[in-house]
Motif scaffolding. Structure first.
Motif, PDB file in Angstrom:
ATOM      1  N   SER A 172      41.653  24.314  26.087  1.00  0.00           N
ATOM      2  CA  SER A 172      41.875  25.221  24.951  1.00  0.00           C
ATOM      3  C   SER A 172      43.086  24.772  24.143  1.00  0.00           C
ATOM      4  N   PHE A 173      44.104  24.223  24.801  1.00  0.00           N
ATOM      5  CA  PHE A 173      45.265  23.694  24.078  1.00  0.00           C
ATOM      6  C   PHE A 173      44.872  22.473  23.245  1.00  0.00           C
ATOM      7  N   GLU A 174      43.958  21.658  23.762  1.00  0.00           N
ATOM      8  CA  GLU A 174      43.466  20.499  22.988  1.00  0.00           C
ATOM      9  C   GLU A 174      42.727  20.969  21.738  1.00  0.00           C
ATOM     10  N   ILE A 175      41.920  22.014  21.884  1.00  0.00           N
ATOM     11  CA  ILE A 175      41.182  22.567  20.739  1.00  0.00           C
ATOM     12  C   ILE A 175      42.164  23.125  19.713  1.00  0.00           C
ATOM     13  N   ILE A 176      43.200  23.825  20.192  1.00  0.00           N
ATOM     14  CA  ILE A 176      44.219  24.363  19.283  1.00  0.00           C
ATOM     15  C   ILE A 176      44.923  23.222  18.549  1.00  0.00           C
ATOM     16  N   LYS A 177      45.191  22.134  19.270  1.00  0.00           N
ATOM     17  CA  LYS A 177      45.866  20.985  18.668  1.00  0.00           C
ATOM     18  C   LYS A 177      45.033  20.373  17.538  1.00  0.00           C
ATOM     19  N   THR A 178      43.707  20.338  17.720  1.00  0.00           N
ATOM     20  CA  THR A 178      42.850  19.761  16.682  1.00  0.00           C
ATOM     21  C   THR A 178      42.686  20.711  15.491  1.00  0.00           C
ATOM     22  N   ARG A 179      42.767  22.022  15.740  1.00  0.00           N
ATOM     23  CA  ARG A 179      42.552  23.001  14.669  1.00  0.00           C
ATOM     24  C   ARG A 179      43.782  23.241  13.802  1.00  0.00           C
ATOM     25  N   LEU A 183      42.911  37.619  27.559  1.00  0.00           N
ATOM     26  CA  LEU A 183      41.824  37.105  28.410  1.00  0.00           C
ATOM     27  C   LEU A 183      40.574  37.976  28.325  1.00  0.00           C
ATOM     28  N   ASP A 184      40.752  39.293  28.274  1.00  0.00           N
ATOM     29  CA  ASP A 184      39.592  40.183  28.135  1.00  0.00           C
ATOM     30  C   ASP A 184      38.873  39.939  26.811  1.00  0.00           C
ATOM     31  N   ALA A 185      39.654  39.765  25.742  1.00  0.00           N
ATOM     32  CA  ALA A 185      39.062  39.500  24.430  1.00  0.00           C
ATOM     33  C   ALA A 185      38.333  38.158  24.426  1.00  0.00           C
ATOM     34  N   ALA A 186      38.915  37.160  25.068  1.00  0.00           N
ATOM     35  CA  ALA A 186      38.283  35.843  25.125  1.00  0.00           C
ATOM     36  C   ALA A 186      36.996  35.897  25.947  1.00  0.00           C
ATOM     37  N   ARG A 187      37.039  36.604  27.075  1.00  0.00           N
ATOM     38  CA  ARG A 187      35.852  36.686  27.940  1.00  0.00           C
ATOM     39  C   ARG A 187      34.734  37.484  27.287  1.00  0.00           C
ATOM     40  N   PRO A 210      31.750  27.897  25.645  1.00  0.00           N
ATOM     41  CA  PRO A 210      32.529  27.719  26.878  1.00  0.00           C
ATOM     42  C   PRO A 210      33.862  28.480  26.842  1.00  0.00           C
ATOM     43  N   MET A 211      34.377  28.783  28.019  1.00  0.00           N
ATOM     44  CA  MET A 211      35.587  29.593  28.133  1.00  0.00           C
ATOM     45  C   MET A 211      36.779  28.950  27.430  1.00  0.00           C
ATOM     46  N   ALA A 212      36.919  27.653  27.506  1.00  0.00           N
ATOM     47  CA  ALA A 212      38.050  26.974  26.861  1.00  0.00           C
ATOM     48  C   ALA A 212      38.013  27.206  25.348  1.00  0.00           C
ATOM     49  N   HIS A 213      36.818  27.146  24.771  1.00  0.00           N
ATOM     50  CA  HIS A 213      36.661  27.354  23.330  1.00  0.00           C
ATOM     51  C   HIS A 213      36.958  28.808  22.968  1.00  0.00           C
ATOM     52  N   LYS A 214      36.453  29.745  23.789  1.00  0.00           N
ATOM     53  CA  LYS A 214      36.692  31.169  23.542  1.00  0.00           C
ATOM     54  C   LYS A 214      38.183  31.486  23.608  1.00  0.00           C
ATOM     55  N   LEU A 215      38.859  30.907  24.604  1.00  0.00           N
ATOM     56  CA  LEU A 215      40.293  31.149  24.777  1.00  0.00           C
ATOM     57  C   LEU A 215      41.081  30.560  23.612  1.00  0.00           C
ATOM     58  N   ALA A 216      40.711  29.381  23.173  1.00  0.00           N
ATOM     59  CA  ALA A 216      41.391  28.754  22.036  1.00  0.00           C
ATOM     60  C   ALA A 216      41.230  29.606  20.782  1.00  0.00           C
ATOM     61  N   LEU A 217      40.018  30.077  20.533  1.00  0.00           N
ATOM     62  CA  LEU A 217      39.773  30.909  19.353  1.00  0.00           C
ATOM     63  C   LEU A 217      40.569  32.211  19.417  1.00  0.00           C
ATOM     64  N   GLU A 218      40.618  32.814  20.584  1.00  0.00           N
ATOM     65  CA  GLU A 218      41.348  34.077  20.722  1.00  0.00           C
ATOM     66  C   GLU A 218      42.850  33.863  20.553  1.00  0.00           C
ATOM     67  N   LEU A 219      43.375  32.772  21.087  1.00  0.00           N
ATOM     68  CA  LEU A 219      44.803  32.478  20.915  1.00  0.00           C
ATOM     69  C   LEU A 219      45.128  32.217  19.448  1.00  0.00           C
ATOM     70  N   LEU A 220      44.244  31.498  18.760  1.00  0.00           N
ATOM     71  CA  LEU A 220      44.451  31.237  17.326  1.00  0.00           C
ATOM     72  C   LEU A 220      44.394  32.545  16.535  1.00  0.00           C
ATOM     73  N   ASP A 221      43.413  33.403  16.856  1.00  0.00           N
ATOM     74  CA  ASP A 221      43.306  34.701  16.176  1.00  0.00           C
ATOM     75  C   ASP A 221      44.550  35.555  16.429  1.00  0.00           C
ATOM     76  N   ALA A 222      44.986  35.606  17.694  1.00  0.00           N
ATOM     77  CA  ALA A 222      46.145  36.439  18.044  1.00  0.00           C
ATOM     78  C   ALA A 222      47.412  35.913  17.381  1.00  0.00           C
ATOM     79  N   SER A 223      47.540  34.597  17.257  1.00  0.00           N
ATOM     80  CA  SER A 223      48.744  34.052  16.615  1.00  0.00           C
ATOM     81  C   SER A 223      48.743  34.340  15.117  1.00  0.00           C
ATOM     82  N   ALA A 224      47.557  34.611  14.541  1.00  0.00           N
ATOM     83  CA  ALA A 224      47.438  34.947  13.128  1.00  0.00           C
ATOM     84  C   ALA A 224      47.332  36.467  12.914  1.00  0.00           C
ATOM     85  N   ASP A 225      47.670  37.249  13.936  1.00  0.00           N
ATOM     86  CA  ASP A 225      47.596  38.723  13.879  1.00  0.00           C
ATOM     87  C   ASP A 225      46.187  39.224  13.577  1.00  0.00           C
TER      88      ASP A 225
END
Length: 152
Positions: A40-47, A99-103, A109-124
């Motif tokens: 998920s960190f790799e996905i965040i790095k590319t985005r 984690l609940d939001a990502a799941r 895949p979970m890594a992609h879901k977690l990356a998207l949720e972290l990106l969304d949360a960092s953007a409020d």
């Protein structure tokens, strides 16, 4: 008398990240949890152009609740009393909500879901931030019972 248990934290990793990995882990499969977080960190790095660690800490900060409501029984009726959240519980709640939001996202895949949720949360944005706002609204709606918290 037994020896104190020394906690193992890998060199170059912070305890908050290890706690997050432990919360991602299911059925004791820590290597899979580490791989999910790393992917998920790799996905965040590319985005984004920001470092993934900054996105992670910003996401946790945006989801961290300051107040919550606790039920308190007084004279046969239960009041939802707003109370401040202690720092340890703040971290636990923010990790759990992310984690609940990502799941709850489906189809990837979970890594992609977690990356998207972290990106969304960092953007409020996203489900975890909405959960924080709902808890805050509930606390504000029950502000009239705040005086009951002192007797708790």
């Amino acid at each position: 008398m037994s020896k104190p248990v020394k906690q193992y934290i890998p060199i170059g990793s912070d305890p908050l990240m290890e706690k997050f990995i432990n919360c991602v882990m299911k059925q004791g499969k820590k290597s899979i949890a580490r791989r999910i977080v790393a992917d998920s960190f790799e996905i965040i790095k590319t985005r984004t152009k920001e470092p993934p660690a900054e996105v992670f800490s910003k996401a946790l900060l945006n989801v961290t609740p300051l107040v919550e409501v606790r039920p308190k029984r007084i004279a046969g009726s239960v009041y939802q009393v707003p109370v401040e959240v202690n720092p340890k519980r703040q971290m636990a709640l923010s990790i759990r909500w992310i984690l609940d939001a990502a799941r709850s996202r489906k189809g990837v895949p979970m890594a992609h879901k977690l990356a998207l949720e972290l990106l969304d949360a960092s953007a409020d944005q996203g489900s975890a931030v909405k959960k924080k706002q709902d808890v805050l609204k509930m606390a504000q709606a029950n502000k009239a019972f705040a005086h009951l918290a002192k007797s708790a």
